[in-house]
Design a protein around this motif. Structure first.
Motif, PDB file in Angstrom:
ATOM      1  N   HIS A 148       0.821  -1.205   0.000  1.00 37.29           N
ATOM      2  CA  HIS A 148       0.000   0.000   0.000  1.00 37.29           C
ATOM      3  C   HIS A 148       0.859   1.260   0.000  1.00 37.29           C
ATOM      4  O   HIS A 148       0.348   2.354   0.257  1.00 37.29           O
ATOM      5  CB  HIS A 148      -0.964  -0.011   1.191  1.00 37.29           C
ATOM      6  N   LEU A 149       2.145   1.112  -0.290  1.00 37.17           N
ATOM      7  CA  LEU A 149       3.012   2.253  -0.533  1.00 37.17           C
ATOM      8  C   LEU A 149       2.949   2.609  -2.021  1.00 37.17           C
ATOM      9  O   LEU A 149       2.755   1.726  -2.869  1.00 37.17           O
ATOM     10  CB  LEU A 149       4.450   1.925  -0.132  1.00 37.17           C
ATOM     11  N   PRO A 150       3.093   3.872  -2.371  1.00 33.03           N
ATOM     12  CA  PRO A 150       2.925   4.282  -3.771  1.00 33.03           C
ATOM     13  C   PRO A 150       3.828   3.538  -4.754  1.00 33.03           C
ATOM     14  O   PRO A 150       3.362   3.131  -5.823  1.00 33.03           O
ATOM     15  CB  PRO A 150       3.258   5.778  -3.729  1.00 33.03           C
ATOM     16  N   GLY A 151       5.114   3.363  -4.425  1.00 34.44           N
ATOM     17  CA  GLY A 151       6.030   2.715  -5.366  1.00 34.44           C
ATOM     18  C   GLY A 151       5.643   1.289  -5.698  1.00 34.44           C
ATOM     19  O   GLY A 151       5.442   0.941  -6.883  1.00 34.44           O
ATOM     20  N   PRO A 152       5.534   0.381  -4.699  1.00 35.33           N
ATOM     21  CA  PRO A 152       5.118  -0.991  -4.997  1.00 35.33           C
ATOM     22  C   PRO A 152       3.726  -1.079  -5.631  1.00 35.33           C
ATOM     23  O   PRO A 152       3.486  -1.928  -6.499  1.00 35.33           O
ATOM     24  CB  PRO A 152       5.150  -1.669  -3.617  1.00 35.33           C
ATOM     25  N   TYR A 153       2.813  -0.215  -5.195  1.00 35.10           N
ATOM     26  CA  TYR A 153       1.467  -0.226  -5.766  1.00 35.10           C
ATOM     27  C   TYR A 153       1.515   0.077  -7.260  1.00 35.10           C
ATOM     28  O   TYR A 153       0.873  -0.600  -8.079  1.00 35.10           O
ATOM     29  CB  TYR A 153       0.594   0.795  -5.033  1.00 35.10           C
ATOM     30  N   MET A 154       2.281   1.109  -7.637  1.00 34.80           N
ATOM     31  CA  MET A 154       2.403   1.454  -9.045  1.00 34.80           C
ATOM     32  C   MET A 154       3.093   0.347  -9.841  1.00 34.80           C
ATOM     33  O   MET A 154       2.725   0.060 -10.987  1.00 34.80           O
ATOM     34  CB  MET A 154       3.170   2.764  -9.196  1.00 34.80           C
ATOM     35  N   ALA A 155       4.097  -0.298  -9.234  1.00 37.03           N
ATOM     36  CA  ALA A 155       4.777  -1.398  -9.923  1.00 37.03           C
ATOM     37  C   ALA A 155       3.814  -2.542 -10.193  1.00 37.03           C
ATOM     38  O   ALA A 155       3.885  -3.194 -11.246  1.00 37.03           O
ATOM     39  CB  ALA A 155       5.968  -1.877  -9.088  1.00 37.03           C
TER      40      ALA A 155
END
Length: 272
Positions: A148-155
């Motif tokens: 639920h952090l932006p980086g992993p979510y976008m990946a």
């Protein structure tokens, strides 16, 4: 939680696994027809049916029903139009995650005939740390925060392999965690599992609060996907936080009370 990075690219060019962001018209026809995924669901059903036939005498009456319910919940999460809706709304992704980790995972734990299947020694050795409640719940909590952090979510939106890594880690982590309270290795472990589950519910509430009170959208992909549904990206994120904090907390309380009731039915001398 890190703040969102500036909106510097044409994000609709990203087509997630579940398809392009849908609009309300025609949404209910957007079922996921991925043949690989449907084959996995079919194999899981056939495999459990074979297990039940072989070990039926060792199974309790409720276990096949729990598996069927868990299977249907996962089917709804990944095959129904809810999957496509996750491409448009962060709040829909939260619902998908909660169905996976807080409904399907406990049902799958309750469906498994403990002791009926003998695992290879290497598998038991590899999985043994997950029988420790603090490790299982700690690892599961880590997965919750990471995805639920932006980086992993976008990946996960960009790359199908990352997406399935997200879903697999959350489901396996949730099954391992719920096992420590619903089917622990000895009654004494259940109390530790309940305490660990309570700890996870606390930091899940913290994560939900961060999503609700963030001053700006954290997931830039959704800046252009929520408007057809009458939501701004920030409102969608806040809705996801509310679902996580309110519905998620309610499910934790319900499942933990059920596990506590089962624990209290064990004779007191066997709880320690």
């Amino acid at each position: 939680m890190p703040t969102a990075t500036p909106f510097v690219e044409t994000l609709p060019s990203i087509i997630p696994y579940c398809g392009a962001p849908p609009v309300p018209d025609g949404f209910w026809s957007a079922w996921n027809g991925d043949p690989v995924l449907l084959s996995v669901f079919a194999l899981a059903a056939v495999g459990y049916a074979a297990l039940a036939k072989r070990h039926g005498a060792a199974m309790e009456r409720h276990q096949p029903w729990c598996f069927a319910a868990g299977w249907l919940v996962l089917f709804a999460a990944f095959v129904s139009p809810l999957c496509n809706l996750t491409s448009a709304l962060f709040s829909a992704r939260v619902v998908q995650h909660l169905l996976t980790i807080q409904v399907a995972a406990p049902l799958l734990v309750l469906s498994w005939p403990i002791g009926a299947v003998r695992w290879p020694n290497w598998a038991r050795t590899l999985a043994s740390p997950l029988a420790v409640p603090e490790i299982a719940w700690g690892l599961f909590g880590l997965f919750l925060w990471v995805w639920h952090l932006p980086g992993p979510y976008m990946a996960a939106l960009r790359f199908d392999a990352v997406l399935w890594g997200m879903h697999a880690s959350l489901l396996v982590g949730a099954v391992a965690a719920w096992r420590t309270v619903l089917a622990p290795d000895g009654p004494a472990m259940r109390g530790r599992g309940l305490l660990s589950a309570f700890g996870t519910s606390v930091h899940l509430a913290i994560l939900a609060a961060l999503l609700i009170f963030a001053p700006q959208p954290l997931f830039v992909y959704h800046l252009d996907t929520t408007a057809p549904w009458g939501l701004s990206a920030l409102a969608d994120q806040q809705l996801g936080g509310l679902i996580m904090g309110v519905v998620g907390a309610a499910v934790y309380v319900a499942v933990n009370l059920y596990a506590l009731a089962r624990w209290l039915m064990v004779p007191e001398r066997q709880r320690t």
